[in-house]
Scaffold this motif. Structure first.
Motif: not given
Length: 266
Positions: A136-142, A168-179
């Motif tokens: 639910s929240e982004i970790k510091e390293e990201y 491609g939402g299943f790829l976009i959402i993790p990318a938005l979260l972590f990248l």
């Protein structure tokens, strides 16, 4: 035939509900519904899917924008490489795949079967993303944006979306979260706008003068899916999206395995 149409349109509504609830996943069902229930040829079904997914996601994105849950800068950041990739895929790569890719005395791999098998593999990949809990929240390293990875991720997302007709939402959402350091709720809204843009551009890239489209089926399916988005957005206030995402992930996994089995062994 009328019963098949009704069932297909009912499932189209479910596609929209899923998009409205979790921001991804629903579009992965549009191609199997079009092919196996409504009898659309697989390659044409991927084109139809891009229009359905793009239009439906656009309506969902507008709803999220009204709630201030869209990061337009990141829509452009991901959108530009994704749009280029999906347009090239639909305009150049897909039309130039030969009708028969591989043939022996006992087995022939046709283009339509190949696309459905690739689609099933993408479904399985998507299901694993859905089954795995999202933070639910982004970790510091990201916290730092990784522009190089964002660019190449955008190219990959466009290639996959253009080839199989999924958003491609299943790829976009993790990318938005972590990248791209995006909170989960804003990632869902931002993802919908990216999916809308890339899918509609992919559909435009697929249009040819010799192509006959069943606009009645396409627009009715899309309208049912848009209705589903409004229902899903309403339900999202009452249902835990993460729990639903996990359950839906198992369903998508089963569908992916079924498609591979049907296309290659049955």
């Amino acid at each position: 035939m009328e019963i098949k149409l009704l069932v297909g349109y009912l499932f189209a509504t479910i596609v929209g509900i899923t998009l409205g609830l979790i921001g991804s996943g629903g579009s992965i069902l549009s191609v199997p519904i079009l092919v196996y229930i409504l009898g659309v040829e697989p390659i044409l079904a991927t084109a139809y899917s891009l229009f359905i997914v793009g239009t439906t996601a656009l309506f969902g994105g507008v709803q999220k924008a009204k709630q201030n849950l869209v990061d337009y800068k990141k829509v452009l950041l991901f959108g530009i490489p994704t749009l280029l990739s999906v347009f090239v895929t639909r305009r150049i790569i897909v039309p130039n795949i030969p009708e028969i890719l591989f043939s022996t005395s006992v087995f022939t791999l046709h283009k339509s079967v190949f696309i459905m098998v690739v689609f099933a593999i993408v479904m399985i990949m998507a299901s694993l993303r859905m089954i795995k809990p999202m933070p639910s929240e982004i970790k510091e390293e990201y916290q730092k944006l990784n522009y190089r990875k964002i660019f190449f991720q955008g190219i990959l997302i466009g290639l996959i979306a253009g080839f199989v007709g999924a958003g491609g939402g299943f790829l976009i959402i993790p990318a938005l979260l972590f990248l791209a350091n995006t909170p989960m709720k804003k990632a869902v809204g931002t993802s919908l706008f990216i999916v809308a843009a890339q899918s509609l551009i992919g559909f435009i890239g697929d249009l040819r003068t010799d192509q006959i489209l069943d606009w009645n089926l396409l627009l009715t399916f899309t309208a049912c899916s848009i209705l589903g988005v409004f229902i899903g957005s309403f339900l999202s206030k009452k249902i835990d999206g993460n729990k639903l995402k996990t359950s839906f992930g198992w369903f998508v996994l089963a569908m992916g395995v079924y498609i591979i089995t049907k296309e290659l062994f049955l």
